[in-house]
Design an enzyme around this catalytic site. Structure first.
Site, mmCIF file in Angstrom:
data_model
loop_
_atom_site.group_PDB
_atom_site.id
_atom_site.type_symbol
_atom_site.label_atom_id
_atom_site.label_comp_id
_atom_site.label_asym_id
_atom_site.label_seq_id
_atom_site.Cartn_x
_atom_site.Cartn_y
_atom_site.Cartn_z
ATOM 1 C CG ASP A 9 0.749 18.127 -21.887
ATOM 2 O OD1 ASP A 9 1.925 17.713 -21.794
ATOM 3 O OD2 ASP A 9 -0.241 17.439 -21.596
ATOM 4 C CE LYS A 31 2.195 13.907 -19.028
ATOM 5 N NZ LYS A 31 2.610 13.803 -20.430
ATOM 6 C CG ASP A 58 4.720 11.060 -20.891
ATOM 7 O OD1 ASP A 58 5.072 9.910 -21.208
ATOM 8 O OD2 ASP A 58 3.571 11.507 -21.073
ATOM 9 C CE LYS A 60 2.510 8.917 -23.745
ATOM 10 N NZ LYS A 60 2.624 10.337 -23.348
ATOM 11 C CG HIS A 62 7.459 2.229 -29.562
ATOM 12 N ND1 HIS A 62 6.142 2.177 -29.954
ATOM 13 C CD2 HIS A 62 7.956 0.986 -29.797
ATOM 14 C CE1 HIS A 62 5.865 0.961 -30.407
ATOM 15 N NE2 HIS A 62 6.951 0.224 -30.328
ATOM 16 C CG ASP A 63 13.881 3.687 -32.493
ATOM 17 O OD1 ASP A 63 13.952 2.727 -33.294
ATOM 18 O OD2 ASP A 63 14.287 4.817 -32.777
ATOM 19 C CB ILE A 64 15.801 -0.866 -32.689
ATOM 20 C CG1 ILE A 64 16.751 0.319 -32.947
ATOM 21 C CG2 ILE A 64 14.975 -1.192 -33.929
ATOM 22 C CD1 ILE A 64 17.831 0.021 -33.971
ATOM 23 N N PRO A 65 16.024 -1.575 -29.535
ATOM 24 C CG PRO A 65 15.965 -3.738 -28.627
ATOM 25 C CD PRO A 65 15.686 -2.974 -29.901
ATOM 26 C CB THR A 122 -5.981 7.140 -21.107
ATOM 27 O OG1 THR A 122 -5.074 8.225 -21.308
ATOM 28 C CG2 THR A 122 -5.522 6.325 -19.929
ATOM 29 N N GLY A 212 -3.720 17.032 -16.896
ATOM 30 C CA GLY A 212 -3.309 18.155 -17.720
ATOM 31 C C GLY A 212 -4.407 19.186 -17.815
ATOM 32 N NE ARG A 213 -6.205 17.805 -22.797
ATOM 33 C CZ ARG A 213 -6.488 16.912 -23.739
ATOM 34 N NH1 ARG A 213 -6.903 17.319 -24.917
ATOM 35 N NH2 ARG A 213 -6.364 15.620 -23.503
#
Ligand code: C5P
Length: 235
Positions: A9, A31, A58, A60, A62-65, A122, A212-213
């Protein structure tokens, strides 16, 4: 067998790649998330692949198809091994993601990356969920979203270790669970809320843990990764 994925990251590409080289070959799955991808672009994927690593992209989605299908067609051609979409985007969006990945990968003669669906981050607990209007408990919401992801044909989901036993009861054996929010007893919790130790996640049956951290922020990252791998193996 639970596999370790290290979240790179750090938005400084040179530092991120140097860390990957330092951790290899004990770790060979990395990742690339929003910060590193925004800073370095798709070239960072090529560099990691040329080191011989597997890559989890990664972003993620998330929008219209139609938008998600379009971006998945592009990233499907990158040759990455795993990508994320938000299950909250719904059945049609997840199906569109799969179509895009298959089209992009086959156009570039690459393997199709596995798509996993983010359920409830999470970093959210029941109170945070309620503030968004979701009154279900995290466990129930994760179950609902995992079933939706499975119905859409995704290969698995991202969920905390706390929900793995429940996910196993409602999905086929081959369904993958990728678990972030991993905190060894010696690490700071930071902004994560639904956390588990590496041993707890392995015992619960995670296919992959994303860390990650606790590794990237450790004084000795290799030693931290070794300690986590040992916990995963010993559980
Ligand atoms: O540093 P830390 O171990 O908390 O990093 C966890 C990584 O997993 C971050 O890169 C974060 O984006 C990712 N992640 C998460 N929760 C999810 C999905 C991904 O923490 N539900």
């Amino acid at each position: 067998m639970t596999e370790l994925i290290v979240a790179l990251d750090n938005p400084d590409e040179r530092e991120a790649l140097a860390l990957a080289e330092e951790l290899m070959p004990a770790v060979d799955f990395f990742k690339v998330g929003l910060s590193l991808f925004a800073a370095a672009g798709p070239a960072v994927v090529d560099r990691l692949k040329s080191l011989g690593a597997s890559v989890f992209l990664d972003l993620k989605f998330h929008d219209i198809p139609a938008q998600v299908e379009g971006v998945c067609r592009i990233v499907g051609a990158y040759g990455v091994d795993m990508v994320t979409v938000h299950t909250f985007g719904g059945l049609e969006m997840m199906r569109a993601a799969q179509r895009g990945l298959i089209a992009g990968a086959s156009g570039a003669n690459r393997g199709v990356p596995i798509a996993v669906g983010v359920t409830v981050l999470t970093s959210l607990d029941a109170g945070d969920l309620e503030a968004t209007g979701v009154t279900a408990l995290p466990q129930d919401q994760v179950g609902r979203l995992a079933a939706l992801a499975e119905g859409a044909g995704l290969a698995g989901v991202v969920a905390s270790a706390l929900e793995i036993p429940m996910i196993r009861t409602i999905t086929p054996k081959s369904f993958k669970v990728v678990t972030p929010g991993i905190r060894p007893l010696w690490a700071d919790v930071g902004d994560q809320k639904r956390v588990a130790t590496p041993a707890e996640a392995a015992k619960a049956g995670a296919d992959y843990v994303v860390v990650g951290r606790p590794i990237t922020g450790a004084d000795d990252s290799s030693e931290a990764a070794d300690r986590i791998i040992e916990e995963l193996v010993l559980k």
